[in-house]
Design a protein around this motif. Structure first.
Motif, PDB file in Angstrom:
ATOM      1  N   THR A 126     138.369  50.049  26.019  1.00  0.00           N
ATOM      2  CA  THR A 126     138.821  50.517  27.195  1.00  0.00           C
ATOM      3  C   THR A 126     138.073  52.161  26.692  1.00  0.00           C
ATOM      4  N   VAL A 127     138.052  52.503  25.047  1.00  0.00           N
ATOM      5  CA  VAL A 127     136.511  53.451  24.548  1.00  0.00           C
ATOM      6  C   VAL A 127     135.658  53.280  25.272  1.00  0.00           C
ATOM      7  N   VAL A 128     135.035  52.511  25.393  1.00  0.00           N
ATOM      8  CA  VAL A 128     133.731  52.237  25.767  1.00  0.00           C
ATOM      9  C   VAL A 128     133.573  52.503  27.508  1.00  0.00           C
ATOM     10  N   ARG A 129     134.472  51.708  27.588  1.00  0.00           N
ATOM     11  CA  ARG A 129     134.553  52.619  29.074  1.00  0.00           C
ATOM     12  C   ARG A 129     134.699  54.170  29.441  1.00  0.00           C
ATOM     13  N   LEU A 130     135.164  55.166  28.380  1.00  0.00           N
ATOM     14  CA  LEU A 130     135.855  56.089  28.272  1.00  0.00           C
ATOM     15  C   LEU A 130     134.552  57.367  27.506  1.00  0.00           C
ATOM     16  N   LEU A 131     133.612  56.174  27.618  1.00  0.00           N
ATOM     17  CA  LEU A 131     132.409  57.073  26.914  1.00  0.00           C
ATOM     18  C   LEU A 131     131.250  57.002  27.967  1.00  0.00           C
ATOM     19  N   GLU A 132     131.834  56.428  28.769  1.00  0.00           N
ATOM     20  CA  GLU A 132     130.295  56.657  29.842  1.00  0.00           C
ATOM     21  C   GLU A 132     131.228  57.598  31.121  1.00  0.00           C
ATOM     22  N   ARG A 133     132.666  58.038  31.055  1.00  0.00           N
ATOM     23  CA  ARG A 133     133.071  59.209  31.591  1.00  0.00           C
ATOM     24  C   ARG A 133     133.741  60.572  31.286  1.00  0.00           C
ATOM     25  N   ARG A 134     133.455  60.292  30.210  1.00  0.00           N
ATOM     26  CA  ARG A 134     133.769  61.741  29.228  1.00  0.00           C
ATOM     27  C   ARG A 134     132.652  61.933  28.436  1.00  0.00           C
ATOM     28  N   GLY A 135     131.684  61.681  28.294  1.00  0.00           N
ATOM     29  CA  GLY A 135     130.634  61.989  27.272  1.00  0.00           C
ATOM     30  C   GLY A 135     130.509  63.158  27.191  1.00  0.00           C
ATOM     31  N   PRO A 136     130.235  64.011  27.952  1.00  0.00           N
ATOM     32  CA  PRO A 136     129.854  64.890  27.082  1.00  0.00           C
ATOM     33  C   PRO A 136     131.277  66.124  26.409  1.00  0.00           C
ATOM     34  N   GLU A 137     132.507  65.786  26.955  1.00  0.00           N
ATOM     35  CA  GLU A 137     133.720  66.098  25.923  1.00  0.00           C
ATOM     36  C   GLU A 137     133.321  65.838  24.721  1.00  0.00           C
ATOM     37  N   ILE A 138     133.223  64.462  24.882  1.00  0.00           N
ATOM     38  CA  ILE A 138     133.042  63.549  23.422  1.00  0.00           C
ATOM     39  C   ILE A 138     132.737  63.808  22.115  1.00  0.00           C
ATOM     40  N   GLU A 139     131.649  64.228  23.112  1.00  0.00           N
ATOM     41  CA  GLU A 139     130.077  64.446  21.942  1.00  0.00           C
ATOM     42  C   GLU A 139     130.681  65.849  21.717  1.00  0.00           C
TER      43      GLU A 139
END
Length: 369
Positions: A310-323
């Motif tokens: 789930t979170v690997v897919r989330l990293l693909e979509r929400r990268g700047p926010e997570i960084e």
């Protein structure tokens, strides 16, 4: 190779150790980044807690002290064992550090068969109960622990997969349903990750309680409807104002007596108090408050492969926010002074500190492998 190892309470050293051998079921990584978890800090201050003791190696893995720490890691595959077919040299990956029966060469137990390796009775984690950890130049892990990253996901982001997987697991097993109202107590790395994921899966209203200004800003950026200061605001009054007769689910990401009390107060009758935190000492609870209102107390531990997916897919979509969770990147040689000690003395100023082992150099290595 270099490895940051736990020798005892307050004694974490950068040692020179032999390069590990890659077994037939294993994959060798050159580590790029590895995050410092709150668990790592607890071990540094008061350990060994989850780590093996000085006189008793872990009974499932045989690992003892000194032990290489670090379980929130990303890196590049540089070698694969002869039996490995699912991973290739050059892949950019993160690691699910939880191991269970299969990793240890045992037949799967009932929990592992059900996909719940996180609570397997012989569960062990890289960087905690296994000899190998992510605060090292290289690590060899079982191939089933590997999670490939998309080309556009940086290795820094890859190191954020593990804490996000914790939050994903908590949301999933809490019973949360789209459209419900929630309260999150604490906006550290896990609290903010919870907020981000709850917003992602359709929470109607998210109230966050946090004292630190920097973490308040982060929680708002993650999608909190409102953030209150528990020493200045009446958290219960605000909860009732926003979501009477209370929250469907309250996530306690602090794990102290006052937040447990607040969680009990703010949960609506029939709602769920969900514990996310690891507690430093036992807490007290009046069970009549649970019984008479049919509230539920649940808890979660770590994550499963499904949560990592789930979170690997989330990293693909929400990268700047997570960084934006990453508040400092510290070289491995300064991990104690610039990482562990920084979190001990200035915790409120940080969300996530990453230790740079090989860093973005690994991005360039991947193109030459």
């Amino acid at each position: 190779m270099r490895a940051l190892r736990f020798h005892g309470k307050g004694d974490v050293r950068l040692d020179d150790i032999p390069i590990p051998q890659c077994g037939p079921r294993e994959v060798r990584l050159k580590v790029a980044y590895c995050g410092i978890c709150g668990t790592d800090v607890h071990e540094y201050l008061d350990g060994p807690i989850l780590l093996p003791s000085h006189d008793e190696p872990n009974k499932f893995t045989g690992a003892g002290l000194p032990l290489t720490m670090g379980h929130e890691m990303s890196g590049i595959v540089t070698e694969v064992g002869g039996d490995v077919k699912s991973v290739t040299v050059g892949q950019r990956v993160c690691v699910n550090p939880a191991t269970g029966c299969e990793h240890q060469g045992r037949p799967d137990c009932e929990l592992c068969v059900a996909g719940r390796r996180n609570i397997c009775t012989c569960s062990a984690f890289y960087g905690l109960q296994c000899a190998a950890g992510g605060f090292a130049d290289e690590i060899c892990v079982d191939a089933i622990a590997i999670k490939p990253l998309a080309d556009h996901v940086s290795l820094k982001l890859g190191a954020m997969a593990e804490p996000l997987a914790v939050a994903s697991h908590m949301v999933r097993v809490s019973g949360f349903q789209k459209g419900q109202n929630v309260v999150v107590l604490g906006a550290g790395p896990i609290g903010c990750a919870l907020t981000l994921l709850l917003k992602e899966v359709g929470a109607r209203c998210i109230l966050v309680s946090e004292m630190a200004e920097s973490r308040t800003i982060q929680a708002k950026a993650c999608g909190a409807t409102r953030v209150v200061h528990p020493m200045r605001d009446d958290v219960l009054a605000v909860t009732l104002e926003m979501m009477a007769p209370g929250a469907d689910v309250v996530f306690d990401a602090c794990g102290i007596q006052s937040t447990l009390n607040t969680a009990l107060d703010c949960t609506k009758p029939g709602g769920t108090i969900f514990n996310v935190a690891i507690h430093e000492k036992p807490l007290q609870i009046d069970m009549n408050r649970i019984t008479l209102s049919e509230k539920r107390i649940l808890a979660g531990n770590a994550y499963t492969n499904d949560d990592f997916d789930t979170v690997v897919r989330l990293l693909e979509r929400r990268g700047p926010e997570i960084e934006s969770f990453i508040t400092a990147v510290v070289p491995l040689e300064h991990a104690v002074s610039g990482g562990f000690e920084e979190l001990v003395h200035h915790k409120a100023q940080h969300s996530k500190i990453l230790i740079e082992v090989g860093g973005e150099l690994r991005e360039r290595i991947s193109s030459s492998l």
